[in-house]
Scaffold this active site. Structure first.
Site, mmCIF file in Angstrom:
data_model
loop_
_atom_site.group_PDB
_atom_site.id
_atom_site.type_symbol
_atom_site.label_atom_id
_atom_site.label_comp_id
_atom_site.label_asym_id
_atom_site.label_seq_id
_atom_site.Cartn_x
_atom_site.Cartn_y
_atom_site.Cartn_z
ATOM 1 N N LYS A 12 0.850 -1.203 0.000
ATOM 2 C CA LYS A 12 0.000 0.000 0.000
ATOM 3 C C LYS A 12 0.883 1.250 0.000
ATOM 4 O O LYS A 12 0.576 2.222 -0.688
ATOM 5 C CB LYS A 12 -0.916 0.023 1.232
ATOM 6 C CG LYS A 12 -2.032 -1.012 1.180
ATOM 7 C CD LYS A 12 -2.953 -0.831 2.378
ATOM 8 C CE LYS A 12 -4.083 -1.846 2.360
ATOM 9 N NZ LYS A 12 -4.995 -1.704 3.504
ATOM 10 N N ASP A 68 -8.842 1.167 4.433
ATOM 11 C CA ASP A 68 -9.240 -0.229 4.523
ATOM 12 C C ASP A 68 -9.855 -0.592 3.177
ATOM 13 O O ASP A 68 -10.593 0.199 2.589
ATOM 14 C CB ASP A 68 -10.249 -0.433 5.655
ATOM 15 C CG ASP A 68 -10.221 -1.859 6.164
ATOM 16 O OD1 ASP A 68 -9.116 -2.403 6.380
ATOM 17 O OD2 ASP A 68 -11.298 -2.450 6.344
ATOM 18 N N GLY A 149 -2.101 -9.295 -2.668
ATOM 19 C CA GLY A 149 -3.438 -9.731 -2.273
ATOM 20 C C GLY A 149 -4.140 -10.505 -3.377
ATOM 21 O O GLY A 149 -3.596 -11.473 -3.925
ATOM 22 N N TYR A 150 -5.339 -10.046 -3.730
ATOM 23 C CA TYR A 150 -6.174 -10.743 -4.714
ATOM 24 C C TYR A 150 -5.871 -10.327 -6.161
ATOM 25 O O TYR A 150 -6.601 -10.699 -7.073
ATOM 26 C CB TYR A 150 -7.654 -10.475 -4.410
ATOM 27 C CG TYR A 150 -8.117 -11.030 -3.074
ATOM 28 C CD1 TYR A 150 -8.621 -12.316 -2.965
ATOM 29 C CD2 TYR A 150 -8.046 -10.257 -1.911
ATOM 30 C CE1 TYR A 150 -9.048 -12.824 -1.742
ATOM 31 C CE2 TYR A 150 -8.461 -10.758 -0.682
ATOM 32 C CZ TYR A 150 -8.965 -12.039 -0.608
ATOM 33 O OH TYR A 150 -9.381 -12.544 0.609
HETATM 34 P P1 IMP Z 1 -6.624 -4.393 4.341
HETATM 35 O O1 IMP Z 1 -7.199 -3.168 3.757
HETATM 36 O O2 IMP Z 1 -5.178 -4.231 4.688
HETATM 37 O O3 IMP Z 1 -7.460 -4.928 5.474
HETATM 38 O O4 IMP Z 1 -6.606 -5.481 3.179
HETATM 39 C C1 IMP Z 1 -7.674 -6.347 2.947
HETATM 40 C C2 IMP Z 1 -7.287 -7.489 2.060
HETATM 41 O O5 IMP Z 1 -7.474 -7.108 0.717
HETATM 42 C C3 IMP Z 1 -5.864 -8.008 2.156
HETATM 43 O O6 IMP Z 1 -5.891 -9.402 1.976
HETATM 44 C C4 IMP Z 1 -5.165 -7.378 1.008
HETATM 45 O O7 IMP Z 1 -4.120 -8.165 0.524
HETATM 46 C C5 IMP Z 1 -6.280 -7.263 -0.005
HETATM 47 N N1 IMP Z 1 -6.109 -6.075 -0.823
HETATM 48 C C6 IMP Z 1 -6.108 -4.781 -0.420
HETATM 49 N N2 IMP Z 1 -5.874 -3.979 -1.468
HETATM 50 C C7 IMP Z 1 -5.715 -4.790 -2.540
HETATM 51 C C8 IMP Z 1 -5.425 -4.532 -3.907
HETATM 52 O O8 IMP Z 1 -5.229 -3.391 -4.357
HETATM 53 N N3 IMP Z 1 -5.345 -5.618 -4.697
HETATM 54 C C9 IMP Z 1 -5.523 -6.891 -4.246
HETATM 55 N N4 IMP Z 1 -5.786 -7.183 -2.992
HETATM 56 C C10 IMP Z 1 -5.867 -6.130 -2.131
#
Ligand code: IMP
Length: 197
Positions: A12, A68, A149-150
């Site tokens: 991020k 988030d 992530g995804y």
């Molecule tokens: P958080 O916002 O850090 O709680 O992330 C939530 C989940 O979504 C985590 O598993 C991240 O890896 C995934 N995630 C957040 N942003 C992205 C993105 O831009 N692409 C793919 N996965 C994401």
């Protein structure tokens, strides 16, 4: 004037650094000596973004922002959604999260999904939120090595590649995070004009 980006997620930090450009300089958690895990106890992105920013704001007294993000899949009734990070349980494991999505979507024709990012900004003057959404679909197989992530299973509308196959500059031009940070930047330019040159 200093702003702290309240995240331990290096991906991020890299994306936001590129999205906002070199005139936007922010502090990291280690710069304010915050080393704890930041809680994400709620069932909305908005509440989780707010508690992240508020936790660090009360700790260091500096202006703070946090974000988030969740992946919302139509056929899974919005899962993994706000639970995207821990969808396959603890400890957080992106490969297991993706595998769980793929297993649940086996044979599913409706692949529609969207990413949503909520940014929370907390300053002495108040608290604000900014949102960004990127619509797309879930690929039938994993592709690509970039991103995080995804990203290997998400194909944004209008493209044939997953986020993980794209040049990072392209992802950062069209993503949920880019859209949310565009709103954030617009707000900062008007409310804190000295902060972004
Ligand atoms: P958080 O916002 O850090 O709680 O992330 C939530 C989940 O979504 C985590 O598993 C991240 O890896 C995934 N995630 C957040 N942003 C992205 C993105 O831009 N692409 C793919 N996965 C994401």
């Amino acid at each position: 004037m200093e702003f702290v980006f309240c995240t331990n997620n290096e991906h991020k930090i890299q994306e936001v650094t590129q999205i906002m450009g070199s005139n936007f300089v922010f502090l990291k958690l280690k710069d304010v000596h915050f080393y704890d895990e930041i809680p994400e106890p709620f069932d909305t992105l908005s509440a989780n973004a707010a508690i992240k920013a508020n936790t660090v704001f009360f700790y260091c007294g500096k202006n703070c922002f946090a974000e988030d993000t969740g992946l919302f899949i139509d056929a899974l009734l919005g899962e993994p959604g706000v639970y995207s990070a821990r969808y396959a349980g603890e400890p957080v494991d992106s490969s297991k999260n993706i595998q769980k999505v793929m297993d649940k979507m086996l044979g599913c024709e409706n692949r529609k999904a969207f990413f949503k990012t909520v940014i929370s900004l907390v300053t002495q003057e108040g608290e604000w939120q900014f949102e960004g959404i990127c619509h797309g679909s879930i690929a039938k197989q994993l592709s690509g090595k970039d991103g995080f992530g995804y990203d290997p299973i998400f194909i944004p509308d209008g493209y044939t590649q997953t986020f993980a196959e794209m040049d990072v500059t392209l992802k950062n031009n069209i993503s949920h995070r880019k859209k949310a940070f565009d709103h954030f930047e617009y707000f900062l330019k008007h409310e804190y004009p000295n902060f972004i040159k």
